[in-house]
Scaffold this motif. Structure first.
Motif, mmCIF file in Angstrom:
data_model
loop_
_atom_site.group_PDB
_atom_site.id
_atom_site.type_symbol
_atom_site.label_atom_id
_atom_site.label_comp_id
_atom_site.label_asym_id
_atom_site.label_seq_id
_atom_site.Cartn_x
_atom_site.Cartn_y
_atom_site.Cartn_z
ATOM 1 N N GLY A 346 -8.085 -14.911 3.950
ATOM 2 C CA GLY A 346 -8.849 -14.267 5.303
ATOM 3 C C GLY A 346 -10.529 -13.176 4.698
ATOM 4 N N ALA A 347 -10.633 -11.748 4.703
ATOM 5 C CA ALA A 347 -11.416 -11.082 4.233
ATOM 6 C C ALA A 347 -10.934 -10.984 2.761
ATOM 7 N N VAL A 348 -9.786 -10.675 2.500
ATOM 8 C CA VAL A 348 -10.014 -9.922 1.471
ATOM 9 C C VAL A 348 -9.757 -10.759 -0.279
ATOM 10 N N LEU A 349 -10.343 -10.762 -0.815
ATOM 11 C CA LEU A 349 -10.748 -11.189 -2.410
ATOM 12 C C LEU A 349 -9.519 -10.386 -3.071
ATOM 13 N N ALA A 350 -8.643 -11.085 -4.286
ATOM 14 C CA ALA A 350 -8.185 -10.963 -4.823
ATOM 15 C C ALA A 350 -7.753 -11.724 -5.997
ATOM 16 N N PHE A 351 -7.878 -9.963 -7.510
ATOM 17 C CA PHE A 351 -8.014 -10.512 -8.662
ATOM 18 C C PHE A 351 -6.363 -10.174 -9.647
ATOM 19 N N GLU A 352 -5.793 -11.230 -10.157
ATOM 20 C CA GLU A 352 -4.398 -10.613 -10.684
ATOM 21 C C GLU A 352 -4.700 -11.584 -11.750
ATOM 22 N N ASN A 353 -3.432 -10.264 -12.377
ATOM 23 C CA ASN A 353 -3.543 -10.609 -13.880
ATOM 24 C C ASN A 353 -2.178 -10.697 -14.028
ATOM 25 N N ASP A 354 -1.664 -11.428 -14.689
ATOM 26 C CA ASP A 354 -0.170 -11.290 -15.309
ATOM 27 C C ASP A 354 -0.029 -10.857 -16.798
ATOM 28 N N VAL A 355 1.188 -9.616 -16.667
ATOM 29 C CA VAL A 355 1.257 -8.211 -17.697
ATOM 30 C C VAL A 355 1.502 -8.786 -18.912
ATOM 31 N N ASN A 356 2.425 -8.559 -19.638
ATOM 32 C CA ASN A 356 2.619 -9.142 -21.038
ATOM 33 C C ASN A 356 3.607 -7.716 -21.506
ATOM 34 N N GLN A 357 4.802 -7.843 -21.920
ATOM 35 C CA GLN A 357 5.515 -6.422 -22.096
ATOM 36 C C GLN A 357 5.167 -5.856 -23.324
ATOM 37 N N GLY A 358 4.093 -7.185 -23.981
ATOM 38 C CA GLY A 358 3.863 -6.549 -25.709
ATOM 39 C C GLY A 358 2.636 -6.775 -25.471
ATOM 40 N N PRO A 359 1.564 -6.078 -25.520
ATOM 41 C CA PRO A 359 -0.245 -6.058 -25.348
ATOM 42 C C PRO A 359 -0.149 -5.966 -26.116
ATOM 43 N N GLY A 360 -1.367 -6.746 -26.704
ATOM 44 C CA GLY A 360 -1.888 -7.404 -28.175
ATOM 45 C C GLY A 360 -2.927 -5.913 -29.168
ATOM 46 N N GLN A 388 0.036 -2.596 -8.845
ATOM 47 C CA GLN A 388 0.431 -2.829 -10.176
ATOM 48 C C GLN A 388 2.059 -2.363 -10.367
ATOM 49 N N THR A 389 2.791 -3.950 -11.289
ATOM 50 C CA THR A 389 3.725 -3.917 -11.476
ATOM 51 C C THR A 389 3.968 -4.305 -12.908
ATOM 52 N N GLU A 390 6.016 -3.952 -12.618
ATOM 53 C CA GLU A 390 6.483 -4.384 -13.977
ATOM 54 C C GLU A 390 5.550 -6.109 -15.004
ATOM 55 N N HIS A 391 5.332 -6.616 -13.889
ATOM 56 C CA HIS A 391 4.812 -8.114 -14.034
ATOM 57 C C HIS A 391 3.045 -7.940 -14.098
ATOM 58 N N ALA A 392 2.678 -7.657 -13.217
ATOM 59 C CA ALA A 392 1.449 -8.175 -12.645
ATOM 60 C C ALA A 392 0.758 -6.739 -12.384
ATOM 61 N N TYR A 393 -0.885 -7.662 -12.468
ATOM 62 C CA TYR A 393 -1.590 -6.062 -12.048
ATOM 63 C C TYR A 393 -2.829 -6.526 -10.944
ATOM 64 N N ARG A 394 -2.473 -6.596 -10.102
ATOM 65 C CA ARG A 394 -3.712 -7.135 -8.858
ATOM 66 C C ARG A 394 -4.429 -6.060 -7.581
ATOM 67 N N VAL A 395 -5.976 -6.595 -7.679
ATOM 68 C CA VAL A 395 -6.792 -6.013 -7.646
ATOM 69 C C VAL A 395 -6.880 -6.757 -6.010
ATOM 70 N N GLU A 396 -6.709 -6.218 -4.989
ATOM 71 C CA GLU A 396 -7.372 -6.222 -3.794
ATOM 72 C C GLU A 396 -8.583 -6.125 -3.599
ATOM 73 N N ILE A 397 -9.304 -6.919 -2.812
ATOM 74 C CA ILE A 397 -10.911 -6.233 -2.611
ATOM 75 C C ILE A 397 -11.458 -6.779 -0.871
ATOM 76 N N ASP A 398 -11.107 -5.614 0.046
ATOM 77 C CA ASP A 398 -11.528 -5.844 1.285
ATOM 78 C C ASP A 398 -12.931 -6.091 2.063
ATOM 79 N N THR A 399 -13.202 -6.947 1.938
ATOM 80 C CA THR A 399 -14.855 -7.130 2.406
ATOM 81 C C THR A 399 -15.008 -7.091 3.719
ATOM 82 N N GLN A 400 -14.456 -6.566 4.664
ATOM 83 C CA GLN A 400 -14.321 -5.506 5.669
ATOM 84 C C GLN A 400 -15.570 -4.689 5.411
ATOM 85 N N PRO A 401 -16.174 -4.483 6.240
ATOM 86 C CA PRO A 401 -17.125 -3.005 6.248
ATOM 87 C C PRO A 401 -16.062 -2.056 6.811
#
Length: 404
Positions: A346-360, A388-401
């Motif tokens: 719909g009007a929600v734009l989402a950017f999602e990353n998988d999260v590694n247990q061991g960061p670089g 934000q969960t243990e395995h993913a980080y998700r940013v949701e942008i609701d573009t409705q004013p």
């Protein structure tokens, strides 16, 4: 001494106008009275002349006028010295003043070859003299009353006209930065209402500029402090140890982050960022991905796009581009997984990353850059939801004013 008060200027203007009208009215009234008096005297004189001419035609004799204030003269030399002097001085006039008396003098034909003169002293006509005095008193008293009423009306009108301006001035002086300015005078449908709306718009724009300045100072303090501190520490340590490959990578990331941060802060500080239009999201996301690829062509970063081709939003093109660029770069530099999924529902734009247990080694946490994302979303009147969960980080942008 110049008049500085608008109220006083209005009073003087209205007062002078009304006084001028009163003077003109008095002059016209007096002129009408004088013309009426002359017409009455003329009618009386011509009536007596016709009477004398009629008697002469019937009897052949000259008779005296029937009223004592009309004098008949057969020749000019019969006039008394004062009248003769007046006739000689005003040869082409039928009315003249001599020694305080107003004389009306006219020649009339008597038969075919004879003539006579009639002279009237208007002051001796009781009715005209009384009427002149009455008219004089009437004009004088009525003009005085009209002048008084006009000055009072001018005072009331000047107060009534200046009052809204004074109220608007007081409200402007009492206005404090950051507070809404909506004067009551702005609702008027006249020039004062236009002035009030102009002041309202100007002060609100100034408040927006001041708020934008405060936000810019706050954003600079918030966003640049950490990278500048890292740069300073790295330079201090470089005096003791040569800068290694890991430090160079870190400095490059900080340089890119500073460049991105400055671009965002400058965009938020510009007035052009407040102009919105209909935008397609897909091309902007694609340009952001290509810009990252051009700057990091040797790095592996998998981006999966699941955004509708015709997905459009109401916003500012520069801010939307910086928002996508910030989120994609954030996922690349700080995600640690080497991948990102961009979708819309719909009007929600989402950017999602998988999260590694061991960061670089250069992993700084996915929370890095959240503040700028929130600031851009606020400027676009959008809402941000971070999951934000243990395995993913998700940013949701609701573009409705937000206002809608």
């Amino acid at each position: 001494m110049p008049i500085k008060s608008i109220r006083s200027r209005l009073f003087v203007t209205f007062g002078a106008l009304t006084a001028g009208v009163c003077i003109v009215f008095a002059g016209i009234t007096w002129l009408f009275a004088v013309i009426t008096e002359d017409d009455v005297v003329k009618q009386v004189m011509h009536t007596e002349a016709r009477f004398i001419q009629a008697v002469y035609e019937q009897t052949g004799q000259r008779v005296q006028p029937r009223v004592d204030y009309i004098l008949l003269f057969n020749r000019k030399d019969e006039l008394n010295p004062a009248m003769r002097a007046g006739v000689e001085e005003y040869q082409h006039e039928k009315e003249f003043d001599v020694e305080g008396h107003n004389f009306h003098f006219e020649r009339f034909e008597l038969g075919e070859q004879d003539h006579f003169w009639l002279v009237i002293d208007a002051a001796q006509i009781v009715v005209i003299d009384s009427l002149s005095k009455l008219i004089g008193w009437f004009v004088g008293v009525s003009s005085l009353l009209m002048l008084i009423v006009s000055l009072v009306a001018a005072k009331v009108l000047s107060n009534r006209t200046a009052r809204p301006i004074e109220l608007l001035t007081a409200q402007i002086n009492q206005h404090s930065a950051g507070s809404d300015f909506a004067p009551h005078e702005s609702r008027r449908q006249d020039e004062i209402g236009q002035l009030g709306r102009a002041f309202e718009q100007a002060l609100n724009e100034i408040d927006v500029l001041l708020q934008r300045e405060k936000n810019f100072v706050r954003d600079v303090s918030h966003e640049l402090r950490t990278p500048l501190a890292i740069l300073q520490n790295t330079l201090v340590l470089s005096a003791e140890h040569p800068i290694g490959g890991e430090d160079k990578v870190l400095l490059g990331q900080i340089s890119d982050a500073l460049k991105n941060t400055v671009e965002v802060l400058l965009a938020l500080a510009r007035a052009e960022s407040l102009s919105f239009e209909k935008l397609k999201v897909m091309p902007i996301i694609e340009r952001s991905i290509l810009a990252l690829h051009q700057s990091q062509s040797n790095a592996a970063f998998d981006v999966r796009l699941e955004v509708e081709e015709n997905f459009s939003v109401e916003g500012n093109g520069l801010l939307l581009s910086l928002l996508c660029q910030n989120l994609i770069n954030n996922g690349f530099y700080h995600g640690g997984s080497g991948s990102m999924c961009i979708t819309n529902r719909g009007a929600v734009l989402a950017f999602e990353n998988d999260v590694n247990q061991g960061p670089g080694k250069h992993y700084q946490g996915l929370g890095h850059g959240q503040y700028l994302v929130q600031r851009i979303a606020d400027a676009l009147q959008w809402r941000v939801n971070i999951i934000q969960t243990e395995h993913a980080y998700r940013v949701e942008i609701d573009t409705q004013p937000v206002s809608g």
